[in-house]
Design a protein around this motif. Structure first.
Motif, PDB file in Angstrom:
ATOM      1  N   ILE A  72     -22.765  -8.149 -18.819  1.00 18.62           N
ATOM      2  CA  ILE A  72     -22.323  -9.131 -17.133  1.00 18.62           C
ATOM      3  C   ILE A  72     -20.782  -9.224 -17.058  1.00 18.62           C
ATOM      4  O   ILE A  72     -20.320  -8.950 -16.080  1.00 18.62           O
ATOM      5  N   TYR A  73     -19.492  -8.704 -18.392  1.00 17.32           N
ATOM      6  CA  TYR A  73     -18.743  -8.609 -17.452  1.00 17.32           C
ATOM      7  C   TYR A  73     -18.734  -7.496 -16.891  1.00 17.32           C
ATOM      8  O   TYR A  73     -17.477  -7.109 -15.822  1.00 17.32           O
ATOM      9  N   TRP A  74     -19.027  -6.570 -17.966  1.00 20.42           N
ATOM     10  CA  TRP A  74     -18.910  -5.104 -16.648  1.00 20.42           C
ATOM     11  C   TRP A  74     -19.435  -4.976 -14.929  1.00 20.42           C
ATOM     12  O   TRP A  74     -18.638  -4.747 -13.981  1.00 20.42           O
ATOM     13  N   ALA A  75     -20.642  -5.818 -14.861  1.00 15.10           N
ATOM     14  CA  ALA A  75     -21.294  -6.488 -13.895  1.00 15.10           C
ATOM     15  C   ALA A  75     -20.133  -7.207 -12.383  1.00 15.10           C
ATOM     16  O   ALA A  75     -19.559  -6.999 -11.532  1.00 15.10           O
ATOM     17  N   PHE A  76     -19.306  -7.888 -13.245  1.00 16.60           N
ATOM     18  CA  PHE A  76     -17.849  -8.762 -13.009  1.00 16.60           C
ATOM     19  C   PHE A  76     -17.160  -8.312 -12.034  1.00 16.60           C
ATOM     20  O   PHE A  76     -16.552  -8.315 -11.209  1.00 16.60           O
ATOM     21  N   VAL A  77     -16.727  -6.926 -13.001  1.00 12.65           N
ATOM     22  CA  VAL A  77     -15.732  -5.765 -12.476  1.00 12.65           C
ATOM     23  C   VAL A  77     -15.990  -5.611 -11.353  1.00 12.65           C
ATOM     24  O   VAL A  77     -15.545  -5.123 -10.248  1.00 12.65           O
ATOM     25  N   LEU A  78     -17.316  -4.658 -12.023  1.00 11.24           N
ATOM     26  CA  LEU A  78     -17.505  -4.226 -10.532  1.00 11.24           C
ATOM     27  C   LEU A  78     -17.610  -4.601  -9.199  1.00 11.24           C
ATOM     28  O   LEU A  78     -17.628  -4.299  -8.468  1.00 11.24           O
ATOM     29  N   LEU A  79     -18.149  -5.922  -9.007  1.00  8.19           N
ATOM     30  CA  LEU A  79     -18.051  -6.580  -7.753  1.00  8.19           C
ATOM     31  C   LEU A  79     -16.886  -6.132  -7.727  1.00  8.19           C
ATOM     32  O   LEU A  79     -16.661  -7.230  -5.734  1.00  8.19           O
ATOM     33  N   ILE A  80     -15.685  -7.390  -8.334  1.00  7.63           N
ATOM     34  CA  ILE A  80     -14.294  -7.305  -8.216  1.00  7.63           C
ATOM     35  C   ILE A  80     -13.761  -5.873  -7.171  1.00  7.63           C
ATOM     36  O   ILE A  80     -13.265  -6.436  -6.505  1.00  7.63           O
ATOM     37  N   GLU A  81     -14.059  -5.184  -8.093  1.00  6.44           N
ATOM     38  CA  GLU A  81     -14.006  -3.854  -8.126  1.00  6.44           C
ATOM     39  C   GLU A  81     -14.296  -3.351  -5.954  1.00  6.44           C
ATOM     40  O   GLU A  81     -13.517  -2.820  -5.357  1.00  6.44           O
ATOM     41  N   TRP A  82     -16.007  -3.527  -6.391  1.00 11.00           N
ATOM     42  CA  TRP A  82     -15.825  -3.438  -4.849  1.00 11.00           C
ATOM     43  C   TRP A  82     -15.457  -4.178  -3.442  1.00 11.00           C
ATOM     44  O   TRP A  82     -15.169  -3.659  -2.544  1.00 11.00           O
ATOM     45  N   GLY A  83     -15.260  -5.489  -3.996  1.00  8.16           N
ATOM     46  CA  GLY A  83     -14.821  -6.938  -3.250  1.00  8.16           C
ATOM     47  C   GLY A  83     -13.535  -5.872  -2.534  1.00  8.16           C
ATOM     48  O   GLY A  83     -12.598  -6.139  -1.040  1.00  8.16           O
ATOM     49  N   PHE A  84     -12.646  -5.403  -3.312  1.00  9.36           N
ATOM     50  CA  PHE A  84     -11.670  -4.850  -3.474  1.00  9.36           C
ATOM     51  C   PHE A  84     -11.488  -4.054  -2.937  1.00  9.36           C
ATOM     52  O   PHE A  84     -10.723  -4.004  -1.565  1.00  9.36           O
ATOM     53  N   ARG A  85     -12.222  -2.958  -2.941  1.00  7.90           N
ATOM     54  CA  ARG A  85     -12.103  -1.821  -2.357  1.00  7.90           C
ATOM     55  C   ARG A  85     -12.274  -1.752  -0.569  1.00  7.90           C
ATOM     56  O   ARG A  85     -12.342  -1.827   0.594  1.00  7.90           O
ATOM     57  N   THR A  86     -13.539  -2.953  -0.969  1.00  8.60           N
ATOM     58  CA  THR A  86     -13.644  -3.233   1.227  1.00  8.60           C
ATOM     59  C   THR A  86     -12.966  -4.419   1.870  1.00  8.60           C
ATOM     60  O   THR A  86     -12.256  -3.298   3.183  1.00  8.60           O
ATOM     61  N   ILE A  87     -12.035  -4.721   1.017  1.00 11.09           N
ATOM     62  CA  ILE A  87     -11.559  -5.581   1.401  1.00 11.09           C
ATOM     63  C   ILE A  87      -9.739  -4.128   2.087  1.00 11.09           C
ATOM     64  O   ILE A  87      -9.546  -4.240   3.143  1.00 11.09           O
ATOM     65  N   ALA A  88      -9.734  -3.383   1.376  1.00 17.03           N
ATOM     66  CA  ALA A  88      -8.620  -1.996   1.163  1.00 17.03           C
ATOM     67  C   ALA A  88      -8.807  -0.950   2.455  1.00 17.03           C
ATOM     68  O   ALA A  88      -8.041  -1.243   3.869  1.00 17.03           O
ATOM     69  N   HIS A  89     -10.426  -0.653   2.841  1.00 15.49           N
ATOM     70  CA  HIS A  89     -11.550  -0.238   3.201  1.00 15.49           C
ATOM     71  C   HIS A  89     -10.346  -0.876   4.869  1.00 15.49           C
ATOM     72  O   HIS A  89     -10.408  -0.102   6.100  1.00 15.49           O
ATOM     73  N   ARG A  90     -11.216  -2.290   5.178  1.00 18.77           N
ATOM     74  CA  ARG A  90     -10.740  -2.737   5.821  1.00 18.77           C
ATOM     75  C   ARG A  90      -9.888  -2.995   6.714  1.00 18.77           C
ATOM     76  O   ARG A  90      -9.217  -2.846   8.368  1.00 18.77           O
ATOM     77  N   TYR A  91      -8.375  -3.581   5.914  1.00 19.51           N
ATOM     78  CA  TYR A  91      -6.988  -3.734   5.896  1.00 19.51           C
ATOM     79  C   TYR A  91      -7.024  -1.891   6.374  1.00 19.51           C
ATOM     80  O   TYR A  91      -5.869  -2.193   7.422  1.00 19.51           O
TER      81      TYR A  91
END
Length: 129
Positions: free
Chosen positions: A105-124
Motif C-alpha cells: 500500500i505504501y509502495w502504491a502511494f509512493v508510485l502514485l505520488i511519483e507519477w503525479g510529480f512526473r506528470t507535473i514536471a513534464h507539463r511544466y
C-alpha cells in the motif's frame, strides 16, 4: 502544528536552494531589457526555480507519507498502527501477510505520488520550452 513547522522548514530550504540554482544572469538580462525587478522575479526566476525545486518537493512529500507513523502521536489516521492492531488481534498468525500488504500500500502511494510529480514536471517543462 509540529509537522507543519518541521516540514515547512525543509520545503523552504528546497525553494531556497532552487532559487540559488537559477543563474543570476537571467535576472540581469531581464533588467537590461527594461523588465521591472518584480516582474522579472515572478516571470523569469520563479518558473525556473519551481522546476528545479520540483524533485526536492517530491522527495519531501514521499518522506512525509512514509513518516505517517509520526502522525499517530497526534491522533490522526495511521496505517501502521492499524496493521499492528490487526496483527495483535490475530495473535500474530497473519503478521507477515499484514505487513507485506501494508508495504504494498505504501509502495502504491509512493508510485502514485511519483507519477503525479512526473506528470507535473513534464507539463511544466513543455510550458517553459
Amino acid at each position: 502544528m509540529g509537522l507543519t513547522v518541521g516540514w515547512s522548514a525543509y520545503l523552504a530550504e528546497a525553494f531556497r536552494s532552487a532559487y540559488l540554482a537559477v543563474d543570476q544572469g537571467q535576472l540581469e538580462a531581464a533588467l537590461a531589457v527594461g523588465i521591472t525587478p518584480r516582474r522579472a522575479f515572478f516571470r523569469i526566476i520563479v518558473p525556473q526555480a519551481a522546476l528545479i525545486a520540483l524533485s526536492n518537493i517530491e522527495n519531501l512529500f514521499i518522506g512525509l507519507v512514509k513518516g505517517t507513523s509520526l502522525v499517530y502521536v497526534l491522533g490522526l489516521y495511521d496505517m501502521y498502527n492499524d496493521a499492528s492492531n490487526l496483527s495483535n488481534q490475530t495473535n500474530g498468525i497473519y503478521q507477515l501477510q499484514i505487513f507485506i500488504i501494508l508495504a504494498l500500500i505504501y509502495w502504491a502511494f509512493v508510485l502514485l505520488i511519483e507519477w503525479g510529480f512526473r506528470t507535473i514536471a513534464h507539463r511544466y517543462q513543455k510550458v517553459l520550452g
